[in-house]
Design an enzyme around this catalytic site. Structure first.
Site, PDB file in Angstrom:
ATOM      1  N   HIS A  37       0.954  -6.344   6.707  1.00  0.00           N
ATOM      2  CA  HIS A  37       0.301  -5.232   6.570  1.00  0.00           C
ATOM      3  C   HIS A  37      -1.331  -5.817   7.567  1.00  0.00           C
ATOM      4  O   HIS A  37      -1.550  -7.583   7.525  1.00  0.00           O
ATOM      5  CB  HIS A  37      -0.697  -5.372   4.992  1.00  0.00           C
ATOM      6  CG  HIS A  37       0.759  -4.552   4.511  1.00  0.00           C
ATOM      7  ND1 HIS A  37       1.243  -4.330   3.698  1.00  0.00           N
ATOM      8  CD2 HIS A  37       0.909  -3.218   4.278  1.00  0.00           C
ATOM      9  CE1 HIS A  37       1.502  -3.355   2.927  1.00  0.00           C
ATOM     10  NE2 HIS A  37       1.227  -3.114   3.281  1.00  0.00           N
ATOM     11  N   LYS A  42      -6.203  -5.428   4.289  1.00  0.00           N
ATOM     12  CA  LYS A  42      -5.366  -4.802   2.761  1.00  0.00           C
ATOM     13  C   LYS A  42      -6.028  -6.435   1.940  1.00  0.00           C
ATOM     14  O   LYS A  42      -6.433  -7.547   2.244  1.00  0.00           O
ATOM     15  CB  LYS A  42      -4.558  -4.944   2.800  1.00  0.00           C
ATOM     16  CG  LYS A  42      -3.328  -4.616   1.628  1.00  0.00           C
ATOM     17  CD  LYS A  42      -2.164  -4.393   2.451  1.00  0.00           C
ATOM     18  CE  LYS A  42      -1.532  -4.122   0.490  1.00  0.00           C
ATOM     19  NZ  LYS A  42      -1.881  -3.293  -0.123  1.00  0.00           N
TER      20      LYS A  42
END
Length: 264
Positions: A153, A157
């Protein structure tokens, strides 16, 4: 028309949701929420699209009285605050936020006794189809295969592994008749020794602007099966979230997941 509120309205996911609502025929944006310190407070929620909606971004949770359903992809502490306001105003909620502890999950479950809640580790229709494929694969490949879950990600995040990766591990473990906590290997370093049979390993990448990549490996003798989902943008998450909001339109209470929403 179902009246929709969006939390984190000026964020990446918030804007994707607002754009998707603007393109729908049966949903109407009526509330746009953001943190009190956000520079977007006081701006029109669709200004980034080059037009005005008349919906001004606010930090006041009392604005939820003008909505039927809130869609929330923020952070656990913010979502739980919004959840309480939703109970006060009898507003349903779609929760795409991940990283809740047990107390947070308990609060969501309790709230579902007074409002309708869709809570899922991933709102993407494709990801939920992937969960179904993983269940089938794990039941077939239940012996002689080592399972590894990989996810990547963007650098912003804040939780790891992702809620989606954890759910993938849970799907495999449940198909094996096991609890994920009993078989998960969350990290490896140093002299780890040979890999144990029946364990599920996890690995994580955080960097750049990766929207979301997930792969589950079933590694056997002489072959490897990979089941992968990659997101190139956030549109899939938005579409799944809108389907969840539509599902809640005739629900007054209850806790639902995406397989239920999608009829899986």
């Amino acid at each position: 028309m179902t009246r929709i509120a969006i939390a984190g309205a000026s964020g990446r996911m918030g804007r994707t949701l607002i754009e998707a609502i603007a393109q729908s025929d049966d949903l109407r944006l009526t509330v746009a929420l953001d943190h009190v310190s956000s520079p977007a407070i006081g701006q029109d929620a669709t200004a980034f699209l080059g037009r005005n909606s008349g919906v001004i971004i606010t930090s006041s949770l009392d604005a939820l009285a003008q909505a039927d359903c809130l869609i929330d992809f923020t952070r656990p502490e913010g979502t739980l605050e919004h959840l309480s306001a939703c109970q006060t105003h009898r507003v349903n909620i779609v929760i795409g936020t991940t990283g809740f502890d047990d107390a947070g999950k308990a609060a969501i479950n309790e709230a579902s006794q007074s409002i309708g809640v869709v809570f899922a580790p991933n709102m993407s229709i494709g990801v939920n189809a992937t969960f179904k494929l993983l269940d089938i694969a794990a039941r077939i490949l239940n012996a002689g295969y080592d399972v590894e879950v990989f996810e990547a990600h963007h650098k912003h995040k804040v939780d790891a592994p992702s809620g989606t990766a954890i759910k993938m591990g849970e799907v495999v473990a449940n198909a094996w008749g096991k609890n994920l906590d009993d078989v998960a290997i969350w990290s490896r370093e140093g002299h780890t020794g040979p890999r144990e049979t029946g364990k599920i390993g996890f690995s994580v990448v955080r960097g750049g602007d990766i929207v979301g990549d997930h792969t589950v490996y079933f590694c056997g003798a002489g072959e490897r099966i990979e089941i992968t989902h990659r997101s190139s943008n956030r549109a899939g998450y938005a579409e799944g979230s809108l389907r969840a909001a539509r599902y809640l339109a005739n629900k007054k209470t209850g806790l639902y997941d995406m397989p239920t929403v999608l009829g899986l």
